[in-house]
Design an enzyme around this catalytic site. Structure first.
Site, PDB file in Angstrom:
ATOM      1  N   CYS A 214       0.257  -2.647  15.115  1.00  0.00           N
ATOM      2  CA  CYS A 214       0.374  -2.078  13.827  1.00  0.00           C
ATOM      3  C   CYS A 214      -0.080  -3.538  12.771  1.00  0.00           C
ATOM      4  CB  CYS A 214       1.963  -1.945  13.548  1.00  0.00           C
ATOM      5  SG  CYS A 214       2.300  -1.596  11.811  1.00  0.00           S
TER       6      CYS A 214
ATOM      7  N   CYS B  91      -1.423   5.863  10.000  1.00  0.00           N
ATOM      8  CA  CYS B  91      -0.423   5.221  10.557  1.00  0.00           C
ATOM      9  C   CYS B  91      -0.828   4.014  11.023  1.00  0.00           C
ATOM     10  CB  CYS B  91       0.250   6.195  11.611  1.00  0.00           C
ATOM     11  SG  CYS B  91       0.712   7.660  11.237  1.00  0.00           S
TER      12      CYS B  91
ATOM     13  N   CYS C  83       3.223   8.511   1.271  1.00  0.00           N
ATOM     14  CA  CYS C  83       3.857   7.566   2.366  1.00  0.00           C
ATOM     15  C   CYS C  83       4.082   6.309   1.819  1.00  0.00           C
ATOM     16  CB  CYS C  83       2.855   7.396   3.417  1.00  0.00           C
ATOM     17  SG  CYS C  83       3.224   6.051   4.725  1.00  0.00           S
TER      18      CYS C  83
ATOM     19  N   CYS D  81       6.071  -7.018   7.612  1.00  0.00           N
ATOM     20  CA  CYS D  81       7.274  -6.464   8.299  1.00  0.00           C
ATOM     21  C   CYS D  81       7.473  -7.557   9.337  1.00  0.00           C
ATOM     22  CB  CYS D  81       6.718  -4.933   9.073  1.00  0.00           C
ATOM     23  SG  CYS D  81       8.164  -4.262  10.313  1.00  0.00           S
TER      24      CYS D  81
ATOM     25  N   CYS E 124       5.182  -5.284  15.886  1.00  0.00           N
ATOM     26  CA  CYS E 124       4.889  -4.336  16.704  1.00  0.00           C
ATOM     27  C   CYS E 124       3.457  -4.627  16.996  1.00  0.00           C
ATOM     28  CB  CYS E 124       4.974  -2.939  16.534  1.00  0.00           C
ATOM     29  SG  CYS E 124       6.502  -2.405  16.157  1.00  0.00           S
TER      30      CYS E 124
ATOM     31  N   GLU F 283       0.878  -1.263  -0.088  1.00  0.00           N
ATOM     32  CA  GLU F 283      -0.163   0.048   0.164  1.00  0.00           C
ATOM     33  C   GLU F 283       0.694   1.304  -0.193  1.00  0.00           C
ATOM     34  OE1 GLU F 283      -4.223  -1.604   1.606  1.00  0.00           O
ATOM     35  OE2 GLU F 283      -2.929  -0.524   3.233  1.00  0.00           O
TER      36      GLU F 283
HETATM   37  N1  SAH Z   1       8.523   0.787  10.453  1.00  0.00           N
HETATM   38  C1  SAH Z   1       8.550   2.208  10.680  1.00  0.00           C
HETATM   39  C2  SAH Z   1       7.806   3.126   9.928  1.00  0.00           C
HETATM   40  C3  SAH Z   1       6.537   2.539   9.514  1.00  0.00           C
HETATM   41  S1  SAH Z   1       5.116   2.713  10.946  1.00  0.00           S
HETATM   42  C4  SAH Z   1       8.405   2.407  12.195  1.00  0.00           C
HETATM   43  O1  SAH Z   1       7.952   1.647  12.887  1.00  0.00           O
HETATM   44  O2  SAH Z   1       8.740   3.538  12.766  1.00  0.00           O
HETATM   45  C5  SAH Z   1       4.774   4.566  11.134  1.00  0.00           C
HETATM   46  C6  SAH Z   1       4.597   4.901  12.429  1.00  0.00           C
HETATM   47  O3  SAH Z   1       3.240   4.451  12.468  1.00  0.00           O
HETATM   48  C7  SAH Z   1       5.466   4.564  13.297  1.00  0.00           C
HETATM   49  O4  SAH Z   1       5.916   5.344  14.369  1.00  0.00           O
HETATM   50  C8  SAH Z   1       4.386   3.553  14.081  1.00  0.00           C
HETATM   51  O5  SAH Z   1       4.873   3.313  15.636  1.00  0.00           O
HETATM   52  C9  SAH Z   1       3.113   4.075  14.118  1.00  0.00           C
HETATM   53  N2  SAH Z   1       1.915   3.131  14.247  1.00  0.00           N
HETATM   54  C10 SAH Z   1       1.996   1.865  13.924  1.00  0.00           C
HETATM   55  N3  SAH Z   1       0.900   1.193  14.272  1.00  0.00           N
HETATM   56  C11 SAH Z   1       0.165   2.496  14.542  1.00  0.00           C
HETATM   57  C12 SAH Z   1      -1.238   2.580  14.805  1.00  0.00           C
HETATM   58  N4  SAH Z   1      -2.187   1.533  15.163  1.00  0.00           N
HETATM   59  N5  SAH Z   1      -1.686   3.733  15.220  1.00  0.00           N
HETATM   60  C13 SAH Z   1      -0.893   4.811  15.351  1.00  0.00           C
HETATM   61  N6  SAH Z   1       0.267   4.619  14.773  1.00  0.00           N
HETATM   62  C14 SAH Z   1       0.964   3.425  14.533  1.00  0.00           C
HETATM   63 FE1  SF4 Z   2       6.956  -2.864  11.325  1.00  0.00          FE
HETATM   64 FE2  SF4 Z   2       4.627  -1.641  12.045  1.00  0.00          FE
HETATM   65 FE3  SF4 Z   2       6.587  -1.776  13.802  1.00  0.00          FE
HETATM   66 FE4  SF4 Z   2       6.758  -0.088  11.970  1.00  0.00          FE
HETATM   67  S1  SF4 Z   2       5.408  -0.032  13.595  1.00  0.00           S
HETATM   68  S2  SF4 Z   2       8.449  -1.819  12.623  1.00  0.00           S
HETATM   69  S3  SF4 Z   2       5.958  -1.185  10.134  1.00  0.00           S
HETATM   70  S4  SF4 Z   2       5.443  -3.785  12.806  1.00  0.00           S
END
Ligand code: SAH
Ligand code: SF4
Length: 359
Positions: A133, A350, A119, A126, A130, A106
């Site tokens: 996410c 995000c 973006c 990934c 996390c 995406e």
């Molecule tokens: N992998 C990288 C970049 C992609 S995620 C990273 O983790 O930084 C981009 C941002 O979105 C990150 O700060 C991540 O922690 C945040 N993020 C992930 N899931 C989210 C959610 N459900 N709600 C709000 N922010 C989220």
């Molecule tokens: Fe990967 Fe999502 Fe964690 Fe970013 S926030 S490192 S995209 S799992």
């Protein structure tokens, strides 16, 4: 930097090089092997990134023998749109793009005060896991190639140009962890910023990392003046590891050392991201802990109210709590911004990106 041979290996199913995978130096190496000077490299680069040629036949100013070689040994592979959707407010558009092997990613276009930001994803899925996410919830499928990262930017530029607009900013914040795919991501950055082509200024590019310490150190040692954002979400190792599993591998002490090293080496501030989850990491004590962790650093905090995902049962912090959090950070001299929530109705916010075809 990958060699032409290793790139051939990367595309061994087709044994053909995708020209969008190559940084200028690599293209010069390829054409040099065929006996062509930099003059021809520049001409080809101009076709790729200024004129947006989509076939070799469009490149009428190139020597026919070079066009012949390019046609036989290279290709211009771009991701294709499988599906797209606009948010109801019209300020976000999400694209599901299909790659050459059928995998999908995406890419999201957003308009802030009329200026477009794209973006971009760096991986299919990934590996970091996390918990909140959607990309992490789908697991890791594969790295993107430089050409697949550049392809998303080209796609955004072409889409915007067709409607009389231009691209302002690029955020490497889509699916995937860019510093887990370091080489390809940096080659893509080099292609995107090359002044003879797309010429996007590095200050208009922001890379967000979950905190891959060796990657942050490497970025500090290399000269690419892009912005860096580090996803923190918690100020103690225990709390952080519950949200961000890589925190076990790279504890906060190591991460903050790497961040300080980056700030000193590059003379640049770091943006720290904090996804605010009600009752999890939004208390005044946690704001104080963050303040203490970052005090004295050249840092800016981006607060992101949690966006919903299927696999995580949490709620965003409420507005009053967020304001209180910001007030406490300010006591430590830390500026902060609450990230505008965008495209939530189309799952383009995000952490909401995963390869799915329905909102
Ligand atoms: N992998 C990288 C970049 C992609 S995620 C990273 O983790 O930084 C981009 C941002 O979105 C990150 O700060 C991540 O922690 C945040 N993020 C992930 N899931 C989210 C959610 N459900 N709600 C709000 N922010 C989220
Ligand atoms: Fe990967 Fe999502 Fe964690 Fe970013 S926030 S490192 S995209 S799992």
């Amino acid at each position: 930097m990958a060699t032409i041979q290793s790139m051939k290996k990367m595309t061994s199913e087709t044994a053909v090089i995708n020209l969008y995978d190559l940084a200028w130096d690599q293209l010069a190496q390829l054409l040099g092997n065929w006996g062509y000077s930099h003059y021809h490299v520049d001409k080809l680069w101009h076709y790729l990134y200024r004129k947006h040629a989509t076939t070799f036949d469009d490149m009428t100013d190139l020597r026919p023998d070079l066009r012949h070689l390019l046609t036989n040994h290279t290709q211009l592979t771009m991701p294709e749109v499988a599906w797209q959707i606009d948010s109801t407010d019209g300020l976000t558009r999400k694209f599901l793009l299909r790659l050459h092997d059928g995998e999908t990613i995406e890419t999201v276009l957003m308009w802030f005060k009329g200026r477009a930001t794209v973006c971009v994803s760096t991986q299919v899925g990934c590996a970091m896991g996390c918990v909140f996410c959607a990309t992490g919830q789908m697991g890791f499928i594969r790295h993107l190639t430089p050409g697949e990262i550049v392809g998303q930017v080209l796609f955004a530029i072409r889409t915007l140009t067709a409607q009389g607009e231009s691209l302002r900013n690029i955020v490497l914040m889509g699916m995937g962890e860019p510093l887990h795919n370091y080489e390809a991501t940096m080659t893509a950055v080099d292609i995107i910023t090359n002044h003879k082509g797309l010429a996007i200024a590095p200050r208009h590019i922001t890379l967000s990392t979950v905190g891959v310490v060796p990657g942050i150190r490497r970025l500090a040692d290399e000269k690419r003046p892009i912005h860096l954002a580090v996803s923190l979400h918690a100020a103690t190792d225990e709390e952080r590891a519950a949200l961000v599993p890589p925190a076990r591998r790279w504890p906060l002490a190591e991460l903050m050392d790497a961040c300080r090293y980056y700030i000193t080496r590059r003379q640049r501030r770091i943006f720290f991201e904090w996804t605010l989850i009600e009752g999890k990491n939004d208390t005044p004590e946690q704001a104080h802990a963050l303040g203490q962790l970052l005090q004295g650093m050249d840092a800016h905090v981006n607060l992101i109210p949690l966006n919903p995902t299927v696999g995580y049962n949490g709620r965003p912090a409420n507005q009053q709590t967020i304001q209180q959090f910001q007030t406490i950070l300010a006591e430590y001299g830390l500026p902060s911004t609450v990230r505008q929530r965008r495209g939530i109705d189309i799952h383009a916010g995000c952490g909401q990106l995963r390869a799915h075809t329905t909102p």
